[in-house]
Enzyme design. Structure first.
Site, PDB file in Angstrom:
ATOM      1  N   LYS A  92       0.838  -1.203   0.000  1.00 30.19           N
ATOM      2  CA  LYS A  92       0.000   0.000   0.000  1.00 30.19           C
ATOM      3  C   LYS A  92       0.873   1.252   0.000  1.00 30.19           C
ATOM      4  O   LYS A  92       0.698   2.150  -0.797  1.00 30.19           O
ATOM      5  CB  LYS A  92      -0.919  -0.025   1.219  1.00 30.19           C
ATOM      6  CG  LYS A  92      -1.826   1.173   1.340  1.00 30.19           C
ATOM      7  CD  LYS A  92      -2.771   1.028   2.523  1.00 30.19           C
ATOM      8  CE  LYS A  92      -3.502   2.334   2.770  1.00 30.19           C
ATOM      9  NZ  LYS A  92      -4.413   2.271   3.915  1.00 30.19           N
TER      10      LYS A  92
ATOM     11  N   HIS B 267      -4.350 -32.601  18.469  1.00 30.15           N
ATOM     12  CA  HIS B 267      -3.200 -33.353  18.969  1.00 30.15           C
ATOM     13  C   HIS B 267      -2.084 -32.417  19.403  1.00 30.15           C
ATOM     14  O   HIS B 267      -0.931 -32.834  19.512  1.00 30.15           O
ATOM     15  CB  HIS B 267      -2.728 -34.333  17.893  1.00 30.15           C
ATOM     16  CG  HIS B 267      -3.805 -35.297  17.510  1.00 30.15           C
ATOM     17  ND1 HIS B 267      -4.024 -36.476  18.184  1.00 30.15           N
ATOM     18  CD2 HIS B 267      -4.778 -35.214  16.573  1.00 30.15           C
ATOM     19  CE1 HIS B 267      -5.063 -37.100  17.657  1.00 30.15           C
ATOM     20  NE2 HIS B 267      -5.551 -36.344  16.676  1.00 30.15           N
TER      21      HIS B 267
ATOM     22  N   LYS C 211       9.549  -0.725  14.175  1.00 29.13           N
ATOM     23  CA  LYS C 211      10.099  -0.429  12.839  1.00 29.13           C
ATOM     24  C   LYS C 211      11.194   0.634  12.947  1.00 29.13           C
ATOM     25  O   LYS C 211      12.252   0.513  12.338  1.00 29.13           O
ATOM     26  CB  LYS C 211       9.001   0.122  11.919  1.00 29.13           C
ATOM     27  CG  LYS C 211       7.975  -0.882  11.452  1.00 29.13           C
ATOM     28  CD  LYS C 211       7.057  -0.191  10.426  1.00 29.13           C
ATOM     29  CE  LYS C 211       5.810  -1.001  10.130  1.00 29.13           C
ATOM     30  NZ  LYS C 211       4.850  -0.302   9.288  1.00 29.13           N
TER      31      LYS C 211
ATOM     32  N   GLY D 260      -4.841  -1.834   5.069  1.00 27.29           N
ATOM     33  CA  GLY D 260      -4.010  -2.962   4.618  1.00 27.29           C
ATOM     34  C   GLY D 260      -4.638  -4.311   4.895  1.00 27.29           C
ATOM     35  O   GLY D 260      -4.708  -5.183   4.023  1.00 27.29           O
ATOM     36  N   ARG D 261      -5.129  -4.505   6.109  1.00 22.14           N
ATOM     37  CA  ARG D 261      -5.666  -5.820   6.474  1.00 22.14           C
ATOM     38  C   ARG D 261      -7.068  -6.063   5.923  1.00 22.14           C
ATOM     39  O   ARG D 261      -7.652  -7.118   6.147  1.00 22.14           O
ATOM     40  CB  ARG D 261      -5.622  -6.006   7.997  1.00 22.14           C
ATOM     41  CG  ARG D 261      -6.252  -4.885   8.784  1.00 22.14           C
ATOM     42  CD  ARG D 261      -5.892  -4.978  10.267  1.00 22.14           C
ATOM     43  NE  ARG D 261      -6.349  -3.829  11.035  1.00 22.14           N
ATOM     44  CZ  ARG D 261      -5.688  -2.689  11.167  1.00 22.14           C
ATOM     45  NH1 ARG D 261      -4.525  -2.527  10.564  1.00 22.14           N
ATOM     46  NH2 ARG D 261      -6.170  -1.699  11.892  1.00 22.14           N
TER      47      ARG D 261
ATOM     48  N   GLU E 102      -4.550  -6.628  14.997  1.00 18.00           N
ATOM     49  CA  GLU E 102      -4.067  -5.314  14.563  1.00 18.00           C
ATOM     50  C   GLU E 102      -5.213  -4.298  14.608  1.00 18.00           C
ATOM     51  O   GLU E 102      -4.985  -3.097  14.781  1.00 18.00           O
ATOM     52  CB  GLU E 102      -3.464  -5.399  13.151  1.00 18.00           C
ATOM     53  CG  GLU E 102      -2.589  -4.209  12.792  1.00 18.00           C
ATOM     54  CD  GLU E 102      -1.723  -4.417  11.562  1.00 18.00           C
ATOM     55  OE1 GLU E 102      -0.526  -4.732  11.703  1.00 18.00           O
ATOM     56  OE2 GLU E 102      -2.241  -4.279  10.437  1.00 18.00           O
TER      57      GLU E 102
ATOM     58  N   GLU F 288      10.533  -4.669   4.558  1.00 16.05           N
ATOM     59  CA  GLU F 288      10.624  -6.059   4.132  1.00 16.05           C
ATOM     60  C   GLU F 288      10.296  -6.219   2.650  1.00 16.05           C
ATOM     61  O   GLU F 288      10.983  -6.913   1.902  1.00 16.05           O
ATOM     62  CB  GLU F 288       9.630  -6.925   4.932  1.00 16.05           C
ATOM     63  CG  GLU F 288       9.916  -7.008   6.407  1.00 16.05           C
ATOM     64  CD  GLU F 288       9.164  -5.980   7.229  1.00 16.05           C
ATOM     65  OE1 GLU F 288       8.979  -4.834   6.749  1.00 16.05           O
ATOM     66  OE2 GLU F 288       8.769  -6.312   8.357  1.00 16.05           O
TER      67      GLU F 288
HETATM   68  O1  F6P Z   1       2.757  -3.801   9.919  1.00 16.87           O
HETATM   69  C1  F6P Z   1       1.891  -2.763   9.693  1.00 16.87           C
HETATM   70  C2  F6P Z   1       1.371  -2.682   8.307  1.00 16.87           C
HETATM   71  O2  F6P Z   1       1.179  -1.328   8.059  1.00 16.87           O
HETATM   72  C3  F6P Z   1       0.080  -3.466   8.083  1.00 16.87           C
HETATM   73  O3  F6P Z   1      -1.027  -2.826   8.577  1.00 16.87           O
HETATM   74  C4  F6P Z   1       0.096  -3.612   6.620  1.00 16.87           C
HETATM   75  O4  F6P Z   1      -0.835  -4.556   6.199  1.00 16.87           O
HETATM   76  C5  F6P Z   1       1.533  -4.001   6.393  1.00 16.87           C
HETATM   77  O5  F6P Z   1       2.240  -3.198   7.316  1.00 16.87           O
HETATM   78  C6  F6P Z   1       2.049  -3.838   5.005  1.00 16.87           C
HETATM   79  O6  F6P Z   1       2.011  -2.502   4.571  1.00 16.87           O
HETATM   80  P1  F6P Z   1       2.210  -2.119   3.057  1.00 16.87           P
HETATM   81  O7  F6P Z   1       1.104  -2.723   2.263  1.00 16.87           O
HETATM   82  O8  F6P Z   1       2.160  -0.629   3.033  1.00 16.87           O
HETATM   83  O9  F6P Z   1       3.529  -2.649   2.601  1.00 16.87           O
END
Ligand code: F6P
Length: 546
Positions: free
Chosen positions: A206, A383, A511, A266-267, A352, A212
Site C-alpha cells: 500500500k 493433537h 520499525k 491494509g488488512r 491489529e 521487508e
Molecule cells: O505492519 C503494519 C502494516 O502497516 C500493516 O497494517 C500492513 O498490512 C503491512 O504493514 C504492510 O504494509 P504495506 O502494504 O504498506 O507494505
C-alpha cells in the site's frame, strides 16, 4: 462520550455474568430442546450455531441492548457512508465499496468512488486473463508459469489465505507463490522454485515503503536483471499500491501499477488490487464470486435486524466471553485443510484492528479490548493444544468452521473430519463429570485405589463455549462471506470497545528502532544508545559473525 462500561447494558451484563454466565450449558440444553433453533442464525446456506455459549434469551437481549446503546447502527452507517471513520489517520473506511456489486454510488468527499474501482477491476481482469492465457509473455517470449506476490501483513496474509483456500480452483501449470519475510531464506527458497524467464513478480505494498517488501522486491529485481537484463523488468514486474511515485522510483513503470486508495486498510485490502494474485490464481470470474460473497455479507450486515445479524451475534458473543466471562483469547479452528492460513489471517485482522488501549476520545481504556487469536486446522490442533482448551485453567472460546461437502471425496475422510469437529464442540460443552469418569474407570476394571488416584485427572470441567460455522462447501462465494463476516465482527467489537479499529500505531516503534539497529550490526563502533540487554545482544551478534 460514554465509554462501554458506563452503558446501562454493560451493568446488566455484569450482573448476568454472575448468574446465567455460571450455569452449566449441559443443564440449559437438557431443559430446552429448542435451544439450537433459538440460538442459531443463517445467511442463506451459512449456518452459525452459537447455542454452545453460556447464554440465554436474557443475556442475548442485554447484548443487543449494548450494541444499540454503543451506537452500532449509526457507526455502521457512518462506515458504509464514507465518513472519516478512521479518526487518527483521518480516512474513510471503505473496503466494502471494493466489493459493492450494487448500482449504489459510494461517496468519499462528495465523489463517487465506484467508477475508479470498476476501472481497476477491469484492468485486473484483463491482466489476469492475459497471464492465464499465456498472452502475457516474459522477456524471452515464454508464457508465465510462476507468479510471486511480494508483500507483508495485509499485502500478503489475505492473498495467501485465499489462494490456499481456493486451491481446488487452481491450475497445475500456473503456480502462485508468496514472499513476505525479510529473512532472505524466504526469497531464496521461493526463487529456487522459479525460472526467471517464466516468473512474474507482483510487488504488493500500500505504502511502497515497507522495509521487508522493498528489500524482497530489490532482491527479486536483481535476480531477474542478472538472468534477463534490465530491459526485462516491464515483462516481469507489476506493482499494487497507492503510491505511484514510490513505484516509479523503485523502477516499475506505473503503466504496470494497479491502484488502490488510502481508504482501504491494509488488512482489509484483499478485495482491492492487492487481490491480483488471487485473480491470477483462480481466474477473474472466481475473484468476482469472492467479491460477491463479501457483498452479500455486507448487505446482510447493513439490513438484518441485530438479533439475526451474523457478524453482530458473533461479535456480541465474543464480548460476552471476553469482558464478562474472562476469556482473554479465542481459538479459530477450521476443520477444513484449505483454510489452514485462516488463523494467521484473522490474527492480523483482529489483533491489529482491536489490539488497542486507547479509546476513541484519547482516554486509556479501563476494559478489555481485542483478545489473543490463535488456531490451527482440525484435526491437527486436537493433537497439539486442545488439552489446554479442555482441561486448562483458562477459558478459551472456540470458533469451529466446517464444510458439509469436501472437494476431495476420499473414503470416509470427510465424515471422520465432521465427526471430530462436532465431537470437540460437544465435549467442550458437556465436559465429563466425576460420576461419569468414575463409571468409565470402573467399567475398565480399575482397582478402587487406582480409581481414587486417577479420577481427578479424568474429569473435564466442560461449560466451555464455542461457535460452529457450517457451510455446504468452501467455494469463492462462501469464502467471501466468511471473510466479510469476520471483518464486520471485528468492526462491531471495535465500536463497542470504543477503539479505532483501523489504525495500527503499535507497529511503528519497532520499525523505527530496527532502522537504528541495522547499521550498528555491521559497524565496529561502540554501541552506546541502548539498554544493556540490547547492547549485549548486538555485541554478541558482532562477535558471532566475525
Ligand atoms: O505492519 C503494519 C502494516 O502497516 C500493516 O497494517 C500492513 O498490512 C503491512 O504493514 C504492510 O504494509 P504495506 O502494504 O504498506 O507494505
Amino acid at each position: 462520550m460514554v465509554h462501554p462500561v458506563g452503558l446501562p447494558a454493560w451493568k446488566d451484563l455484569a450482573a448476568l455474568a454472575a448468574t446465567t454466565g455460571q450455569k452449566p450449558m449441559r443443564d440449559m440444553f437438557a431443559a430446552d430442546p429448542g435451544r439450537f433453533g433459538r440460538f442459531s442464525a443463517r445467511l442463506g446456506d451459512l449456518l452459525l450455531d452459537y447455542s454452545k455459549n453460556r447464554i440465554d434469551a436474557e443475556v442475548m437481549a442485554a447484548l443487543i441492548r449494548l450494541a444499540r446503546q454503543a451506537g452500532l447502527a449509526e457507526a455502521r452507517d457512518a462506515m458504509f457512508g464514507g465518513e472519516t471513520f478512521n479518526i487518527t489517520e483521518r480516512r474513510a473506511v471503505l473496503h466494502t465499496a471494493l466489493r459493492n456489486r450494487s448500482e449504489r454510488p459510494v461517496m468519499v468527499d462528495g465523489q463517487d468512488v465506484m467508477p475508479e474501482i470498476r476501472a481497476v477491476l477491469a484492468r485486473m481482469k484483463t491482466f489476469a486473463e492475459q497471464v492465464r492465457s499465456g498472452e502475457w509473455k516474459g522477456a524471452t517470449g515464454r508464457a508465465i508459469q510462476s507468479v510471486v506476490n511480494i508483500g507483508i501483513g495485509g499485502s500478503d496474509l489475505g492473498p495467501v489465505m485465499v489462494t490456499e483456500a481456493l486451491k481446488p480452483y487452481q491450475r497445475d501449470d500456473l503456480a502462485v507463490r508468496f514472499i513476505s519475510n525479510v529473512d532472505g531464506s524466504h526469497a531464496a527458497e521461493v526463487l529456487k522454485l522459479c525460472d526467471p524467464e517464466t516468473t512474474l513478480f507482483i510487488v504488493a505494498s500500500k505504502t511502497f515503503t515497507t522495509q521487508e517488501t522493498i528489500a524482497n522486491a530489490k532482491t527479486c529485481r536483481a535476480w531477474t536483471v542478472d538472468k534477463l537484463g534490465e530491459a526485462a523488468i516491464p515483462n516481469h514486474f507489476v506493482a499494487l499500491s497507492t503510491n505511484a511515485r514510490a513505484v516509479a522510483d523503485f523502477g516499475i513503470d506505473t503503466a504496470n501499477m494497479f491502484e488502490f486508495w488510502d481508504w482501504v486498510g491494509g488488512r482489509y485490502s484483499l478485495w482491492s488490487a492487492i487481490g491480483l494474485s488471487i485473480a491470477v490464481a483462480v481466474g477473474f470470474g472466481r475473484f468476482e464470486e469472492l467479491l460477491a460473497g463479501g457483498h452479500a455479507m455486507d448487505e446482510h450486515f447493513r439490513e438484518s435486524p441485530l438479533e439475526a445479524n451474523l457478524p453482530v451475534i458473533l461479535a456480541l458473543i465474543g464480548i460476552w466471553n471476553a469482558n464478562f466471562l474472562g476469556a482473554d483469547a479465542y481459538a479459530v479452528l477450521p476443520y477444513d485443510q484449505y483454510l489452514h492460513r485462516l488463523p494467521a489471517y484473522l490474527q492480523q485482522l483482529d489483533m491489529e484492528s482491536n489490539g488497542k488501549g486507547t479509546a476513541r476520545d484519547g482516554a486509556m481504556v479501563g476494559w478489555g479490548t481485542g483478545p489473543m487469536v490463535f488456531g490451527e486446522p482440525g484435526t491437527n490442533g486436537q493433537h497439539a493444544f486442545y488439552q489446554l482448551i479442555h482441561q486448562g485453567t483458562r477459558l478459551i472460546p472456540c470458533d469451529f468452521l466446517a464444510a458439509a461437502q469436501t472437494h476431495n471425496p476420499l473414503g470416509e475422510h470427510h465424515l471422520m473430519l465432521l465427526s471430530n469437529v462436532f465431537a470437540q464442540a460437544e465435549a467442550l460443552m458437556r465436559g465429563k463429570t466425576e460420576a461419569e469418569a468414575r463409571a468409565e474407570l470402573e467399567k475398565a476394571g480399575m482397582s478402587t485405589a487406582e480409581i481414587a488416584f486417577q479420577l481427578p485427572h479424568r474429569v473435564f470441567p466442560g461449560n466451555r463455549p464455542s461457535n460452529t460455522l457450517l457451510y455446504p462447501r468452501l467455494d469463492p462465494f462462501m469464502l467471501g462471506q466468511l471473510i466479510a463476516l469476520y471483518e464486520h465482527k471485528v468492526f462491531v467489537q471495535g465500536v463497542i470497545w470504543d477503539v479505532n479499529s483501523f489504525d495500527q500505531w503499535g507497529v511503528e516503534l519497532g520499525k523505527v528502532l530496527a532502522k537504528a539497529i541495522l547499521p550498528e550490526l555491521s559497524s565496529s563502533a561502540p554501541v552506546t544508545n541502548h539498554d544493556s540487554s540490547t547492547t549485549g545482544l548486538i555485541e554478541a551478534v558482532r562477535a558471532l559473525r566475525r
